[in-house]
Design an enzyme around this catalytic site. Structure first.
Site, short mmCIF file in Angstrom:
data_model
loop_
_atom_site.label_atom_id
_atom_site.label_comp_id
_atom_site.label_asym_id
_atom_site.label_seq_id
_atom_site.Cartn_x
_atom_site.Cartn_y
_atom_site.Cartn_z
N THR A 160 0.88 -1.16 0.00
CA THR A 160 0.00 0.00 0.00
C THR A 160 0.92 1.21 0.00
OG1 THR A 160 -1.29 -1.26 1.62
CG2 THR A 160 -2.01 0.98 1.19
N ARG A 170 -12.17 -8.79 -3.94
CA ARG A 170 -11.93 -8.44 -2.54
C ARG A 170 -11.64 -6.94 -2.40
NH1 ARG A 170 -6.90 -6.46 0.13
NH2 ARG A 170 -7.05 -7.08 2.31
N VAL A 171 -12.27 -6.31 -1.44
CA VAL A 171 -12.00 -4.91 -1.13
C VAL A 171 -11.32 -4.87 0.23
CG1 VAL A 171 -13.00 -2.62 -0.83
CG2 VAL A 171 -14.10 -4.24 -2.38
N GLY A 172 -10.18 -4.20 0.29
CA GLY A 172 -9.46 -4.07 1.56
C GLY A 172 -9.79 -2.75 2.24
N ASP A 173 -8.94 -2.33 3.16
CA ASP A 173 -9.24 -1.12 3.91
C ASP A 173 -8.85 0.17 3.19
OD1 ASP A 173 -6.51 -1.89 4.29
OD2 ASP A 173 -6.36 -0.50 5.97
N THR A 231 -1.63 0.81 6.43
CA THR A 231 -1.15 -0.28 5.58
C THR A 231 -1.04 -1.53 6.43
OG1 THR A 231 0.72 -1.17 4.34
CG2 THR A 231 1.24 0.52 5.97
N GLY A 232 -1.73 -2.56 6.04
CA GLY A 232 -1.67 -3.77 6.86
C GLY A 232 -2.67 -4.79 6.40
N GLY A 255 -5.73 -5.81 5.72
CA GLY A 255 -6.92 -4.98 5.50
C GLY A 255 -8.17 -5.43 6.23
#
Lengths: 304, 304
Positions: free
Chosen positions: A171, A199-202, A222-223, A225
């Site tokens: 990220t 897939r949707v992350g944070d 960043t991590g 998600g």
């Protein structure tokens, strides 16, 4: 008072896995983004312009998993997410699942400024981008031999990888404070190698991966998600400051070193407040990061 | 102690625009969902099962904008979003931009329980749904003469409508407390009539439209999604309780009648805490809502 911090992802970054040449290249990417964004702040530009510019540069740099350097998804394509928020009117823009957009952060800002919406996704977002004349690139622009190899190695399996190393959260992001006291944050990602299922992350989620509010702080995460979404990480830090009266430092420490660790939420974040204080905590082995604080002091770091 | 609350959307719902027959039909839909979910709680079932069931029933009822009753998007299709969260382990599932899924809330729960992800979208989410054998329906199932007429009236224009009346936020949702003290929340929507650009609202966003945490509350929102996202509404109420020590009532009032009103964020929400307290505040003219409190008292209401 002006200040800025940026990140290029967190994860299992070990000095033993890195060569001096690689390290130099990563640092060069961070410096380029930091300097370009800082120059905007120095000239009296807004924090919104600065974070957009920092992320724009990181998206253009092929070594970070965002924009040009995005990883391959399960179809061998690049599918990107980004978001941006400004802390004065709490306006925000976000986009997920777009391909062929050169700079997703620019699209996120256009969504914020030119639509009544906050969050657009997929083909619809792409259609809006085309109407607005947002810069596009062919698949070849995003092609990278190293990323392609990563993908080839796992594409026939069911597994996906967060980024090229075992546990690297690819990220990029930026947070900034400008002369007139405004905070802003932006985040962008190319997702996970061999990503499936849309897939949707944070990263595109306001409150989870990105948040900005002049009264408290600006945050870019960043991590891992999924755990950042369930923890509403970025807004949690803001609430700990606003409702519990914690400092930015205290709030970041609780969220990154206690709350996230307890649920196995590996990663980190960058944070800034109106006093120009910068925090860059991470509970993983490393985080590509850089900052120029209110005294003009610059740091570029990878490991603890 | 068990308790449950549900909603079927908020907005400009005027008694003068309603006929007795329409009102009866809306109330019947709310009652059906409420009773089915409450029966689960009475038998010692979990709040997670109860909210899923309530939303499942509301999705099956053609008068609410979710599932079968979803509005038409700009392509004349139905594109739905949903999310679910449980307050014990803070697990969550969310889906956006899916067509032909009979019950998006069931898909959201499958994402929570059967993937490593929280949020899936579009074609990828549909592919996962098919693999899991989630119930699908042809377009005809979602066809509704009234919704189609709404869409025909505005489809050639650039406008979109939040729902069939001028300002109606079509969403359904449920929050519940079960015998063992666990909270859960779920939300589902068919989006906006003539929706373009793959717009994502607050319904699938954990922290914005849906949130649950046994330590504080469970929340499901319905309103002007963009402003609910920027305000991270559901998690804000949780934070006001956890960090500022407010009661559910106080936290809901601040968010719905003060913070949201100040930024023009029309809508409402349903909320429940571990003490079985229920709040159903809204700053619009009406909100389809119903509840059965910890004393077993049942309310079904539309207007203020």
């Amino acid at each position: 008072m002006i200040a800025i911090a940026i990140h290029g992802g967190a994860g299992t970054l070990r000095k033993s896995d890195m060569t001096p040449a690689l390290e130099r290249d990563y640092k060069l990417g961070l410096e380029t983004a930091l300097d370009a964004a800082y120059a905007i702040l120095k000239k009296g530009g807004t924090s919104l312009d600065a974070v957009e510019r920092a992320v724009f540069e990181l998206e253009n740099y092929p070594m970070f998993n965002a924009g040009k350097g995005s990883v391959f998804n399960s179809q061998g394509k690049h599918e990107m997410d980004a978001s941006i928020m400004e802390g004065t009117q709490l306006r925000a823009g976000a986009v997920s699942g777009v391909s062929n957009i050169k700079n997703p952060v620019v699209l996120a800002r256009a969504i914020m400024e030119k639509t009544e919406h906050v969050f657009l996704s997929g083909d619809g977002a792409l259609k809006f981008a085309k109407q607005e004349g947002i810069a596009m690139e062919e698949d070849a622009y995003f092609y990278n031999e190293f990323r392609h190899q990563q993908w080839l190695e796992i594409k026939d399996g069911d597994s996906f990888q967060l980024d090229h190393s075992e546990k690297k959260f690819g990220t990029v992001g930026a947070v900034a404070l400008c002369e007139n006291g405004q905070l802003a944050a932006a985040t962008s990602t190319g997702g996970m190698t061999n990503k499936k299922y849309g897939r949707v992350g944070d990263s595109p989620m306001i409150g989870a991966g990105t948040y900005a509010n002049n009264r408290t702080c600006a945050i870019s995460c960043t991590g891992h998600g999924e755990l950042f979404i369930r923890s509403v990480v970025a807004y949690d830090i803001s609430c700990l400051m606003e409702y519990k009266g914690l400092t930015l430092h205290e709030a970041c420490n609780i969220v990154v070193y206690d709350k996230l660790v307890k649920i196995g939420g590996e990663g980190g974040l960058i944070a800034i407040d109106q006093g120009g204080n910068i925090e860059m905590p991470f509970n993983s082995e490393g985080m590509f990061r850089g900052s120029i604080n209110s005294k003009g002091e610059r740091t570029i770091m990878i490991y603890k």
